[in-house]
Design an enzyme around this catalytic site. Structure first.
Site, PDB file in Angstrom:
ATOM      1  N   CYS A  79     -75.171 141.948  63.486  1.00  0.00           N
ATOM      2  CA  CYS A  79     -74.799 141.763  62.082  1.00  0.00           C
ATOM      3  C   CYS A  79     -73.606 140.831  61.895  1.00  0.00           C
ATOM      4  CB  CYS A  79     -74.511 143.117  61.435  1.00  0.00           C
ATOM      5  SG  CYS A  79     -75.941 144.217  61.436  1.00  0.00           S
TER       6      CYS A  79
ATOM      7  N   HIS B 193     -70.334 142.414  55.183  1.00  0.00           N
ATOM      8  CA  HIS B 193     -71.711 142.584  55.640  1.00  0.00           C
ATOM      9  C   HIS B 193     -72.317 143.774  54.910  1.00  0.00           C
ATOM     10  CE1 HIS B 193     -75.159 143.477  58.018  1.00  0.00           C
ATOM     11  NE2 HIS B 193     -74.618 144.550  58.556  1.00  0.00           N
TER      12      HIS B 193
ATOM     13  N   ASN C  17     -80.142 145.968  54.515  1.00  0.00           N
ATOM     14  CA  ASN C  17     -79.364 145.283  55.553  1.00  0.00           C
ATOM     15  C   ASN C  17     -80.259 144.256  56.234  1.00  0.00           C
ATOM     16  OD1 ASN C  17     -77.936 144.508  57.817  1.00  0.00           O
ATOM     17  ND2 ASN C  17     -77.460 146.569  58.512  1.00  0.00           N
TER      18      ASN C  17
END
Length: 329
Positions: free
Chosen positions: A116, A256, A286
């Site tokens: 990520c 994020h 996500n």
């Protein structure tokens, strides 16, 4: 003498047409919309359903949208970096496939696998090529087709992730805008908490690894949740201290998009106002390396030239960090 910085001069993104809502997931695993929204902030996610499409195709669509928006001549692009954990193949790099597909025939490139954190690691890497004068135009992409590595029988992971891609154009600027600094971190001790067990040289693919469902993303949610808040908040504070800045000097915080409670937890740890934390997780879930560039695309209309923006991420491995940006347009 004016100092050259690498500045983001354009942004674009792409998500697949097909949408997987929380109500769809209710039919697949033991969960419900209220539980997912209250614990993650996610209402839906976009999913690649075409078996002939891969991560490179989402990146290509993002770049094409950027070209349509800016008129960029792809022959002038020197480099393409793709942050991803779901590359089309173990090799060659997805960046090379993308360059071929879009016709950027003069571009050198490679992938960065930092989960990520892939986009921010890619962004700061690209900035070095600009600041040294080595290159003038670089496309930095963050993209992941997480649906390709998800077990849709595992409610701990399948509710969280979606597919998507974003891209920014980096160019040199001497007007006080650009990427000014970064704090980037890594700690392999986090491997067991967020990883994909099989498919690499440690545990190559066999009939047994496939039967045991070891080619899917695995996450220990509670431990990752806590580590993510601490990692992102501490890296932001370290970045501010290094640059003699106060948290109130940040115009926008783009974290994020892993979990809404994580993002607001980071803000609370820094005593930063929630209304300045840019969040779009409800629409996309996500998308791993895709979340921050998709946020830049969605909230581009809010930014003014000279705005101070902090990008921060936390990913598997563990990897994490923050970048200080002065918006260029």
């Amino acid at each position: 003498m004016a100092i050259t910085k690498a500045a983001i001069t354009a942004v674009a993104g792409f998500v697949p047409e097909d949408v997987l809502t929380n109500f769809d997931l209710e039919k697949m695993v033991e969960t419900n919309d209220e539980w997912i929204v209250s614990r993650t902030g996610i209402k839906q996610r976009h999913i690649v359903k075409d078996p002939k499409k891969a991560t490179s195709d989402m990146v290509v669509s993002s770049i094409q949208k950027l070209v349509e928006k800016t008129g960029l001549d792809l022959d002038t692009v020197d480099m393409i970096i793709v942050g991803t954990v779901t590359g089309d193949y173990p090799f060659p790099d997805t960046a090379n496939i993308v360059a071929h597909k879009v016709g950027a025939k003069n571009a050198f490139g490679y992938d960065i696998n930092a989960a990520c954190s892939g986009f921010i690691f890619s962004l700061f890497t690209a900035a070095q090529f600009i600041e040294t004068g080595f290159y003038k135009k670089i496309l930095v992409c963050g993209a992941d087709q997480m649906s390709s590595i998800l077990n849709y029988e595992d409610r701990n992971t399948c509710i969280l992730f979606g597919d998507g891609a974003g891209v920014v154009l980096l160019e040199p600027k001497t007007d006080g805008t650009g990427i000014f600094d970064a704090i980037l971190k890594g700690d392999g001790a986090g491997c067991e908490l967020l990883h994909m067990k099989a498919g690499g040289s440690m545990n190559p693919a066999t009939l047994e690894t496939v039967a045991n469902k070891e080619h899917y993303a695995h996450q220990e949610g509670r431990q990752v949740f806590k580590a993510a808040i601490v990692g992102m908040a501490d890296s932001i504070q370290e970045l501010l201290d290094k640059n003699n800045m106060d948290v109130n000097e940040i115009d926008w915080l783009i974290p994020h998009q892993a979990n809404k409670r994580i993002m607001l937890g980071v803000a609370d740890k820094l005593d930063y106002p929630h209304e300045k934390v840019l969040i779009n997780i409800e629409k996309y879930g996500n998308t791993t390396a895709g979340t921050i560039p998709l946020c830049l695309r969605d909230f581009e209309h809010k930014f003014k030239k000279g705005d101070t923006i902090v990008l921060t991420a936390f990913g598997g491995g563990f990897t994490w960090g923050s970048i200080l940006v002065k918006w260029a347009y």
